[in-house]
Design a protein around this motif. Structure first.
Motif, PDB file in Angstrom:
ATOM      1  N   GLN A  86       8.589  22.628   1.723  1.00 46.79           N
ATOM      2  CA  GLN A  86       8.612  21.353   2.446  1.00 46.79           C
ATOM      3  C   GLN A  86       8.029  20.200   1.638  1.00 46.79           C
ATOM      4  N   MET A  87       7.512  20.455   0.462  1.00 49.65           N
ATOM      5  CA  MET A  87       6.922  19.409  -0.367  1.00 49.65           C
ATOM      6  C   MET A  87       8.010  18.437  -0.830  1.00 49.65           C
ATOM      7  N   PRO A  88       7.684  17.141  -0.879  1.00 55.02           N
ATOM      8  CA  PRO A  88       8.676  16.176  -1.374  1.00 55.02           C
ATOM      9  C   PRO A  88       8.921  16.391  -2.867  1.00 55.02           C
ATOM     10  N   LEU A  89      10.195  16.446  -3.234  1.00 57.45           N
ATOM     11  CA  LEU A  89      10.556  16.693  -4.627  1.00 57.45           C
ATOM     12  C   LEU A  89      11.119  15.432  -5.276  1.00 57.45           C
ATOM     13  N   GLY A  90      10.833  15.279  -6.558  1.00 62.22           N
ATOM     14  CA  GLY A  90      11.388  14.187  -7.333  1.00 62.22           C
ATOM     15  C   GLY A  90      12.762  14.560  -7.848  1.00 62.22           C
ATOM     16  N   GLU A  91      13.374  13.665  -8.592  1.00 62.83           N
ATOM     17  CA  GLU A  91      14.705  13.912  -9.141  1.00 62.83           C
ATOM     18  C   GLU A  91      14.708  15.071 -10.126  1.00 62.83           C
ATOM     19  N   ASP A  92      13.556  15.326 -10.762  1.00 55.85           N
ATOM     20  CA  ASP A  92      13.472  16.413 -11.734  1.00 55.85           C
ATOM     21  C   ASP A  92      13.216  17.773 -11.089  1.00 55.85           C
ATOM     22  N   GLY A  93      13.111  17.808  -9.750  1.00 58.90           N
ATOM     23  CA  GLY A  93      12.905  19.071  -9.036  1.00 58.90           C
ATOM     24  C   GLY A  93      11.446  19.447  -8.886  1.00 58.90           C
ATOM     25  N   LEU A  94      10.544  18.667  -9.462  1.00 54.85           N
ATOM     26  CA  LEU A  94       9.118  18.936  -9.329  1.00 54.85           C
ATOM     27  C   LEU A  94       8.550  18.179  -8.130  1.00 54.85           C
ATOM     28  N   ILE A  95       7.391  18.604  -7.660  1.00 54.96           N
ATOM     29  CA  ILE A  95       6.757  17.949  -6.517  1.00 54.96           C
ATOM     30  C   ILE A  95       6.460  16.491  -6.862  1.00 54.96           C
ATOM     31  N   ASP A  96       6.860  15.598  -5.988  1.00 51.23           N
ATOM     32  CA  ASP A  96       6.596  14.165  -6.136  1.00 51.23           C
ATOM     33  C   ASP A  96       5.220  13.890  -5.522  1.00 51.23           C
ATOM     34  N   PHE A  97       4.184  13.923  -6.359  1.00 47.03           N
ATOM     35  CA  PHE A  97       2.819  13.781  -5.867  1.00 47.03           C
ATOM     36  C   PHE A  97       2.545  12.387  -5.305  1.00 47.03           C
ATOM     37  N   ARG A  98       3.192  11.392  -5.845  1.00 44.42           N
ATOM     38  CA  ARG A  98       3.011  10.032  -5.313  1.00 44.42           C
ATOM     39  C   ARG A  98       3.526   9.961  -3.879  1.00 44.42           C
ATOM     40  N   LEU A 142       3.974  12.461  -1.856  1.00 44.07           N
ATOM     41  CA  LEU A 142       3.116  13.338  -1.060  1.00 44.07           C
ATOM     42  C   LEU A 142       1.839  12.607  -0.656  1.00 44.07           C
ATOM     43  N   ALA A 143       1.230  11.888  -1.589  1.00 43.92           N
ATOM     44  CA  ALA A 143       0.002  11.146  -1.296  1.00 43.92           C
ATOM     45  C   ALA A 143       0.264  10.038  -0.277  1.00 43.92           C
ATOM     46  N   VAL A 144       1.368   9.312  -0.448  1.00 43.56           N
ATOM     47  CA  VAL A 144       1.712   8.248   0.505  1.00 43.56           C
ATOM     48  C   VAL A 144       1.901   8.842   1.894  1.00 43.56           C
ATOM     49  N   ASP A 145       2.652   9.932   1.994  1.00 43.39           N
ATOM     50  CA  ASP A 145       2.892  10.568   3.294  1.00 43.39           C
ATOM     51  C   ASP A 145       1.601  11.065   3.932  1.00 43.39           C
ATOM     52  N   LEU A 146       0.721  11.667   3.131  1.00 46.68           N
ATOM     53  CA  LEU A 146      -0.549  12.155   3.668  1.00 46.68           C
ATOM     54  C   LEU A 146      -1.435  11.011   4.148  1.00 46.68           C
ATOM     55  N   ILE A 147      -1.502   9.950   3.375  1.00 50.01           N
ATOM     56  CA  ILE A 147      -2.320   8.793   3.755  1.00 50.01           C
ATOM     57  C   ILE A 147      -1.762   8.150   5.020  1.00 50.01           C
ATOM     58  N   GLU A 148      -0.445   8.006   5.100  1.00 48.65           N
ATOM     59  CA  GLU A 148       0.175   7.462   6.316  1.00 48.65           C
ATOM     60  C   GLU A 148      -0.213   8.291   7.533  1.00 48.65           C
ATOM     61  N   THR A 149      -0.103   9.600   7.403  1.00 50.79           N
ATOM     62  CA  THR A 149      -0.402  10.492   8.518  1.00 50.79           C
ATOM     63  C   THR A 149      -1.856  10.367   8.953  1.00 50.79           C
ATOM     64  N   VAL A 150      -2.772  10.384   8.004  1.00 51.26           N
ATOM     65  CA  VAL A 150      -4.196  10.332   8.325  1.00 51.26           C
ATOM     66  C   VAL A 150      -4.562   8.989   8.952  1.00 51.26           C
ATOM     67  N   ILE A 151      -4.123   7.886   8.362  1.00 51.66           N
ATOM     68  CA  ILE A 151      -4.477   6.565   8.882  1.00 51.66           C
ATOM     69  C   ILE A 151      -3.847   6.329  10.248  1.00 51.66           C
ATOM     70  N   ASN A 152      -2.591   6.711  10.421  1.00 54.37           N
ATOM     71  CA  ASN A 152      -1.944   6.521  11.720  1.00 54.37           C
ATOM     72  C   ASN A 152      -2.640   7.327  12.810  1.00 54.37           C
ATOM     73  N   HIS A 153      -3.055   8.540  12.480  1.00 56.95           N
ATOM     74  CA  HIS A 153      -3.782   9.373  13.448  1.00 56.95           C
ATOM     75  C   HIS A 153      -5.145   8.754  13.772  1.00 56.95           C
ATOM     76  N   ALA A 154      -5.838   8.248  12.759  1.00 56.38           N
ATOM     77  CA  ALA A 154      -7.147   7.616  12.975  1.00 56.38           C
ATOM     78  C   ALA A 154      -7.007   6.365  13.849  1.00 56.38           C
ATOM     79  N   MET A 155      -5.939   5.577  13.639  1.00 56.35           N
ATOM     80  CA  MET A 155      -5.736   4.384  14.469  1.00 56.35           C
ATOM     81  C   MET A 155      -5.463   4.767  15.923  1.00 56.35           C
ATOM     82  N   GLU A 156      -4.703   5.846  16.133  1.00 53.30           N
ATOM     83  CA  GLU A 156      -4.456   6.313  17.495  1.00 53.30           C
ATOM     84  C   GLU A 156      -5.755   6.715  18.178  1.00 53.30           C
TER      85      GLU A 156
END
Length: 119
Positions: A14-26, A28-42
């Motif tokens: 389920q990890m986001p992949l880049g065009e090269d087939g490797l994990i797109d860490f950027r 992944l970080a954006v998605d994780l930060i979005e999730t955490v901040i949105n949950h904290a605001m709720e």
């Protein structure tokens, strides 16, 4: 590509992949930060005083960060207001650079009428 916000516990498939087939860490970080901040605001909006403080949907706001653009879902409330001041600044139509130029011009002796014409 599966977003982190869909499911908090991700498997390797389920990890986001880049065009090269490797994990797109950027991404992944954006998605994780979005999730955490949105949950904290709720949670923070839920803690506001008031009995009739029910949700009335969300306002989506975009926030540019060093890792990429984050989409925030700011809770709207029926009987109160909520703004995540620790996450972003309130919208302002005043350009900070313009305020600086006007104040510096005034300090240096330019009349307010001349400043008004320039502005």
């Amino acid at each position: 590509m599966t977003s982190v916000s869909d499911d908090v516990a991700l498997t390797m498939d389920q990890m986001p992949l880049g065009e090269d087939g490797l994990i797109d860490f950027r991404r992944l970080a954006v998605d994780l930060i979005e999730t955490v901040i949105n949950h904290a605001m709720e949670l923070e909006a839920d803690e506001l005083p008031g009995e009739g403080n029910r949700r009335n949907g969300y306002r989506e706001r975009r926030l540019k960060t060093v890792i990429g653009e984050i989409t925030l879902r700011v809770p709207k409330l029926r009987e109160d207001t909520y703004f995540p001041e620790r996450v972003m600044r309130p919208y302002s139509r005043v350009d900070r650079a313009m305020v600086g130029v006007v104040s510096k011009s005034y300090v240096n002796g330019m009349s307010t009428r001349k400043i008004e014409k320039v502005a």
